[in-house]
Design a protein around this motif. Structure first.
Motif, short mmCIF file in Angstrom:
data_model
loop_
_atom_site.label_atom_id
_atom_site.label_comp_id
_atom_site.label_asym_id
_atom_site.label_seq_id
_atom_site.Cartn_x
_atom_site.Cartn_y
_atom_site.Cartn_z
N LEU A 80 0.82 -1.21 0.00
CA LEU A 80 0.00 0.00 0.00
C LEU A 80 0.86 1.26 0.00
N HIS A 81 1.99 1.21 0.68
CA HIS A 81 2.93 2.33 0.64
C HIS A 81 3.53 2.48 -0.75
N ALA A 82 3.95 1.36 -1.31
CA ALA A 82 4.59 1.43 -2.63
C ALA A 82 3.62 1.92 -3.70
N ASP A 83 2.33 1.62 -3.54
CA ASP A 83 1.33 2.09 -4.50
C ASP A 83 0.76 3.46 -4.15
N SER A 84 1.32 4.09 -3.12
CA SER A 84 0.92 5.45 -2.67
C SER A 84 -0.50 5.51 -2.12
N LEU A 86 -1.63 4.50 0.92
CA LEU A 86 -1.60 5.02 2.28
C LEU A 86 -1.18 6.49 2.31
N VAL A 87 -0.31 6.88 1.40
CA VAL A 87 0.12 8.28 1.34
C VAL A 87 -1.07 9.18 1.00
N VAL A 88 -1.93 8.72 0.10
CA VAL A 88 -3.09 9.52 -0.30
C VAL A 88 -4.06 9.68 0.86
N VAL A 89 -4.37 8.56 1.55
CA VAL A 89 -5.34 8.66 2.63
C VAL A 89 -4.77 9.44 3.82
N GLN A 90 -3.44 9.36 4.03
CA GLN A 90 -2.84 10.18 5.09
C GLN A 90 -2.93 11.65 4.74
N ALA A 91 -2.81 11.97 3.45
CA ALA A 91 -2.93 13.38 3.04
C ALA A 91 -4.34 13.93 3.25
N THR A 92 -5.34 13.05 3.28
CA THR A 92 -6.71 13.49 3.53
C THR A 92 -7.03 13.61 5.01
N ALA A 96 -2.35 7.58 11.99
CA ALA A 96 -1.94 6.19 12.15
C ALA A 96 -2.92 5.42 13.03
N PHE A 97 -3.46 6.10 14.06
CA PHE A 97 -4.44 5.45 14.91
C PHE A 97 -5.74 5.16 14.15
N ARG A 98 -6.06 5.99 13.16
CA ARG A 98 -7.25 5.73 12.34
C ARG A 98 -6.99 4.58 11.36
N LEU A 99 -5.79 4.55 10.80
CA LEU A 99 -5.48 3.52 9.82
C LEU A 99 -5.32 2.13 10.45
N VAL A 100 -5.06 2.10 11.76
CA VAL A 100 -4.83 0.81 12.40
C VAL A 100 -6.13 0.03 12.58
N ARG A 101 -7.28 0.67 12.35
CA ARG A 101 -8.56 0.00 12.61
C ARG A 101 -8.70 -1.32 11.85
N PRO A 102 -8.51 -1.38 10.51
CA PRO A 102 -8.65 -2.68 9.83
C PRO A 102 -7.61 -3.70 10.30
N TYR A 103 -6.41 -3.24 10.69
CA TYR A 103 -5.39 -4.17 11.19
C TYR A 103 -5.80 -4.72 12.55
N ALA A 104 -6.45 -3.87 13.37
CA ALA A 104 -6.94 -4.36 14.66
C ALA A 104 -8.04 -5.40 14.46
N ILE A 105 -8.92 -5.16 13.50
CA ILE A 105 -9.97 -6.14 13.19
C ILE A 105 -9.34 -7.44 12.68
N GLY A 300 7.83 4.89 8.17
CA GLY A 300 8.46 5.25 6.90
C GLY A 300 7.55 6.06 6.02
N GLY A 301 8.15 6.76 5.08
CA GLY A 301 7.40 7.54 4.10
C GLY A 301 7.36 6.84 2.77
N PHE A 302 6.92 7.55 1.74
CA PHE A 302 6.79 6.95 0.41
C PHE A 302 8.16 6.62 -0.17
N SER A 303 8.27 5.45 -0.77
CA SER A 303 9.50 5.05 -1.45
C SER A 303 9.13 4.04 -2.53
N ARG A 304 9.69 4.25 -3.73
CA ARG A 304 9.45 3.28 -4.80
C ARG A 304 10.07 1.93 -4.51
N PHE A 305 11.05 1.92 -3.61
CA PHE A 305 11.75 0.67 -3.29
C PHE A 305 11.14 -0.03 -2.08
N GLY A 306 10.05 0.49 -1.55
CA GLY A 306 9.39 -0.16 -0.43
C GLY A 306 9.96 0.26 0.91
N LEU A 307 9.43 -0.34 1.95
CA LEU A 307 9.82 0.01 3.32
C LEU A 307 10.62 -1.12 3.95
#
Length: 374
Positions: A80-84, A86-92, A96-105, A300-307
């Motif tokens: 998701l980072h490599a495809d940008s 997560l970067v897009v939704v973070q810009a909106t 991180a606490f909001r994004l963790v919801r599906p991972y918590a489920i 980590g931030g956006f990187s074409r080479f991944g995290l």
């Protein structure tokens, strides 16, 4: 649950299912090869071996699912980072606490699967596996005798059988007993049966002969018989004498063991209670491992080479938690009354998740991501 949460959860479940299937397949094939080599060489049918291998699958899943959950969380977050995405939704404005919801489920789903396996499926499979092994122990010929070969099930005893029929009848039996220094006895019979008895297994021979050689006098005594029974309890342990494996017991039984259960398992109450708490912590650690995998990658931030640096950091954290878990288990094993220590790794993993998410949302996390982009 929002649409984006459902999208991430679907990605997690897809990757989790793939890695779980691959890892279970690898472990299962390895286990199947061992069982095939062991039981087919002893003349057992393929159906029995298939049953034994299938009964080993729940135990394998209990080992594999935590690894698959962590790998799914780390792989999905990295993609998701490599495809940008997560970067897009973070810009909106997604934190991180909001994004963790599906991972918590997803962690809760893994927790439920692990709990189902640990508390219900694995004990039931262990009981069925014990039943099959007891049947094999009753058929001593399947465990001790291989047609066409000389074997020594115990010191001083040599056994040869020409063939074993489908109903367990031994064809062409020869037994030499040299356990007594003063004499040596050799039994031969056209047919024989191994039967279970309350005082131990018995060998019933038909149409045979017993030859006893006394070494001090050199005399050979020969006895021809139509049927003859020999107790062979010291050649094989009866199934009823085996220790009850605590893996067959339910969690409630382990938490509240009776004196009879302690006698059958040969373990004290504190030891059995520790085993029950280990089942609970194993499921909890599996859930937290998935969230740790996500939280570490959020640094980590956006990187074409991944995290990949963050992935390595997440692996280090999981290994660290597992080392603490092993240390707590060792302490509780030495002194079972200290079973509360087995919950320390779960608390440690939860604190790590909160700290990593807080850092990801803080200015420190923003600086780390800007430095990575630079």
């Amino acid at each position: 649950m929002g649409r984006f949460d459902r999208y991430i959860l679907s990605q997690l479940m897809r990757v989790f299912g793939f890695f779980a299937l691959v890892l279970v397949g690898i472990y299962w094939v390895n286990r199947a090869v061992i069982l095939l080599d062991r039981y087919l060489a002893e003349g057992q049918g393929g159906g029995l071996v298939l049953q034994l291998t299938l009964l080993s699958v729940p135990g394998i899943m209990l080992i594999v699912l935590p690894v698959a959950g962590f790998v799914a969380a780390a792989y999905t977050t990295n993609r998701l980072h490599a495809d940008s995405e997560l970067v897009v939704v973070q810009a909106t404005g997604y934190s991180a606490f909001r994004l963790v919801r599906p991972y918590a489920i997803f962690g809760v789903i893994v927790l439920l699967l692990m709990s189902l396996l640990a508390h219900l499926v694995v004990p039931a499979a262990a009981r069925e596996l014990n039943r099959l092994e007891a049947q094999l122990a009753d058929a001593i010929s399947a465990r001790l005798l291989v047609p066409g070969t000389f074997q020594s099930p115990t010191r001083g005893v040599t056994v040869y059988v020409r063939d074993i029929s489908q109903d367990g009848t031994l064809e062409g039996l020869l037994v030499t007993d040299r356990r007594e220094p003063a004499r040596e006895t050799t039994y031969s019979a056209h047919q024989a049966l191994l039967v279970r008895h309350e005082d131990g297994p018995r060998l019933v021979m038909f149409d045979g002969m017993a030859q006893t050689l006394t070494h001090s006098t050199g005399r050979l005594a020969t006895t021809v018989f139509d049927d003859f029974t020999v107790a062979i309890g010291d050649l094989a342990t009866a199934p009823a004498q085996r220790r009850l494996d605590q893996r067959q017991l339910s969690t409630m039984t382990l938490l509240n063991p009776t004196p009879e259960i302690e006698a059958q398992t040969r373990r004290n109450a504190a030891y059995l209670q520790r085993e029950a708490h280990l089942r609970i912590t194993q499921a909890l650690l599996s859930a937290t491992a998935a969230v740790v995998g996500f939280a570490a990658l959020m640094l980590g931030g956006f990187s074409r080479f991944g995290l990949w640096r963050q992935v390595a950091f997440a692996i280090v954290l999981v290994v660290l938690v597992k080392l603490v878990d092993n240390a707590a288990i060792d302490i509780a094993k030495t002194d079972p009354s200290k079973w509360p220590l087995v919950y320390v790794p779960c608390l440690m993993a939860a604190v790590l998740c909160l700290m990593l998410l807080a850092v990801a949302d803080s200015t420190l996390g923003a600086r780390l991501r800007r430095r990575r982009r630079a």
